[in-house]
Design a protein around this motif. Structure first.
Motif, PDB file in Angstrom:
ATOM      1  N   ILE A 269      42.446  77.069  41.885  1.00 20.05           N
ATOM      2  CA  ILE A 269      41.610  76.763  40.720  1.00 20.05           C
ATOM      3  C   ILE A 269      40.199  76.408  41.169  1.00 20.05           C
ATOM      4  O   ILE A 269      39.201  76.886  40.604  1.00 20.05           O
ATOM      5  CB  ILE A 269      42.224  75.612  39.904  1.00 20.05           C
ATOM      6  CG1 ILE A 269      43.536  76.055  39.253  1.00 20.05           C
ATOM      7  CG2 ILE A 269      41.249  75.124  38.841  1.00 20.05           C
ATOM      8  CD1 ILE A 269      44.258  74.947  38.529  1.00 20.05           C
TER       9      ILE A 269
ATOM     10  N   MET B 175      36.866  78.731  40.464  1.00 16.88           N
ATOM     11  CA  MET B 175      35.733  78.151  39.752  1.00 16.88           C
ATOM     12  C   MET B 175      34.435  78.460  40.484  1.00 16.88           C
ATOM     13  O   MET B 175      33.434  78.862  39.881  1.00 16.88           O
ATOM     14  CB  MET B 175      35.918  76.635  39.606  1.00 16.88           C
ATOM     15  CG  MET B 175      36.977  76.222  38.602  1.00 16.88           C
ATOM     16  SD  MET B 175      37.281  74.430  38.577  1.00 16.88           S
ATOM     17  CE  MET B 175      35.699  73.823  37.938  1.00 16.88           C
TER      18      MET B 175
ATOM     19  N   SER C 186      40.779  79.054  35.624  1.00 17.93           N
ATOM     20  CA  SER C 186      39.494  78.550  36.102  1.00 17.93           C
ATOM     21  C   SER C 186      38.322  79.210  35.392  1.00 17.93           C
ATOM     22  O   SER C 186      37.277  78.583  35.196  1.00 17.93           O
ATOM     23  CB  SER C 186      39.374  78.775  37.610  1.00 17.93           C
ATOM     24  OG  SER C 186      39.438  80.147  37.935  1.00 17.93           O
TER      25      SER C 186
ATOM     26  N   GLY D 217      36.693  76.522  33.572  1.00 18.58           N
ATOM     27  CA  GLY D 217      35.478  76.283  34.339  1.00 18.58           C
ATOM     28  C   GLY D 217      34.220  76.583  33.558  1.00 18.58           C
ATOM     29  O   GLY D 217      33.216  75.880  33.696  1.00 18.58           O
TER      30      GLY D 217
END
Length: 417
Positions: free
Chosen positions: A218, A222, A345, A349
């Motif tokens: 993750i 990101m 993500s 994100g």
């Protein structure tokens, strides 16, 4: 089998093809976000567009794998995929509405992602016939990524990021031309052994490993989604972005060589703890960086973070999973590291970056990396029972060496940078 003069050029053409297709990989990972930003899309919208790729890859890889197996051809499918990329890139070049682009990029990803496992498979088989190591072909992908990272940056600095899709068409056209000289092969790509999934998921140690990998993934995804956006916010030109990508791609090569020679002398868990800590350090530095040039220097940590992690995690995975479940385990690893984490993500994100800013965004990424570090460290200091495979679980299909290598090398492309 000895190579005859008539087939000797096969490997050089495959090296050229591998070198070329990674140019599109550079575009998708590094310059597509700039193209979206140039259209005025928000960070959350860019994150969503990024997240579509891993989701589509699950379906696309499976469908084209089935097609390759059914029709016993890789070359013809590769031609279809590259033509599809060119058509979708042309449509993207004239699209400006988010609703249209989200549809077109979905179709583009459908043609983009399967190219890499298919190219790995055809290269593995060719290298085996010529009694060469597959890495003698695959290394040209890393070289190509480094070259195109810099070359594309210079080209776009001259013609503008609004013409990104025309560069994508050009690279796909070159790859298409090279494909015509590649010998077709009827070997199917590696498949997931569905009967082995339950046998794998019952292993607590492997579930713990996947959990740590997912947490780290993750954080990494990101950063992948918003690194070029961060560079752009700091005033970086396309040239500087190219140098940043070049720094990371070249830095991993010495680590790969060192670990291939001496990595077996060090246990996996200490290396995974170290790599996760380096990822956390890297994300913290990116979050507080105040210039694009400092980010180029920070990218050199790619070697100590991704370089160490990738080699070690694959090594550990092969020790945790029995041989007859290897292809299945690699497929699950791909889902954890790339597909599921990329989907989460990208959407999550994008919202964090837009609502809380770059500094807090990278603090969140650092936190996920530290969580993975703690997970690996806890297993190192408090080891549980070793992985056991029940006799009843040994009914899976034994994957071939080519299938195992294809899964691993396809995963290396997804991870790179």
């Amino acid at each position: 089998m000895k190579s005859t003069p008539s087939v000797r050029p096969e490997l050089p053409w495959l090296r050229a093809f591998t070198f070329t297709i990674f140019g599109t990989s550079v575009l998708v990972s590094s310059y597509f976000p700039l193209f979206y930003a140039g259209l005025g899309f928000s960070n959350s919208q860019i994150g969503l567009l990024y997240a579509l790729g891993p989701m589509i890859s699950l379906v696309a890889n499976l469908l084209w794998s089935v097609a390759s197996d059914k029709y016993r051809t890789i070359k013809k499918i590769m031609l279809i995929l590259l033509i599809g990329q060119m058509i979708m890139s042309a449509v993207l070049s004239v699209s400006t509405k988010f609703s249209v682009i989200i549809l077109v990029i979905t179709i583009f990803y459908f043609f983009f992602y399967p190219v890499f496992p298919l190219s790995d498979t055809i290269a593995i088989n060719a290298a085996k016939r010529h009694k060469k190591n597959f890495i003698t072909v695959r290394i040209f992908g890393s070289i190509g990524y480094a070259f195109y990272a810099l070359f594309i940056g210079y080209v776009l600095s001259l013609i503008g990021s609004s013409r990104t899709m025309w560069v994508a068409i050009g690279i796909a056209a070159i790859a298409l031309a090279i494909t015509l000289f590649i010998k077709d092969q009827d070997s199917p790509v590696a498949k997931m052994d569905m009967s082995g999934i339950w046998g794998i998921l019952k292993q607590k140690e492997l579930l713990w490993f996947f959990g740590c990998v997912f947490s780290l993934a993750i954080a990494v995804r990101m950063n992948d989604a918003f690194l070029t956006v961060t560079l752009n916010d700091l005033g970086a030109t396309e040239k500087i972005i190219g140098w940043a990508q070049l720094a990371s791609s070249l830095s991993e090569i010495p680590i790969f060589l060192l670990l291939s020679l001496y990595g077996e002398k060090i246990k996996e868990l200490p290396l995974l703890v170290f790599a996760s800590l380096m990822f956390a350090t890297r994300f913290l530095l990116v979050g507080v960086a105040d210039s694009a040039y400092s980010l180029i220097a920070i990218q050199l940590l790619h070697s100590l973070s991704f370089g160490v992690f990738y080699v070690t995690s694959i090594r550990m995975l092969t020790r945790l999973i029995p041989d007859h479940y290897r292809a299945t385990g690699m497929a699950l690893y791909t889902i954890v590291w790339s597909s599921a984490s990329g989907l989460l993500s990208g959407t999550f994100g994008g919202v964090v970056f837009e609502q809380f800013g770059r500094h807090n965004f990278y603090l969140v990424a650092m936190s996920f990396a530290l969580l993975a570090c703690l997970g690996f460290a806890s297993r190192y200091f408090y080891p549980g029972p070793r992985l056991r495979v029940q006799a009843a679980d040994r009914g899976g299909v034994q994957p071939t060496k080519a299938q195992t290598a294809s899964s691993a090398s396809a995963e290396e492309e997804t991870l790179s940078n």
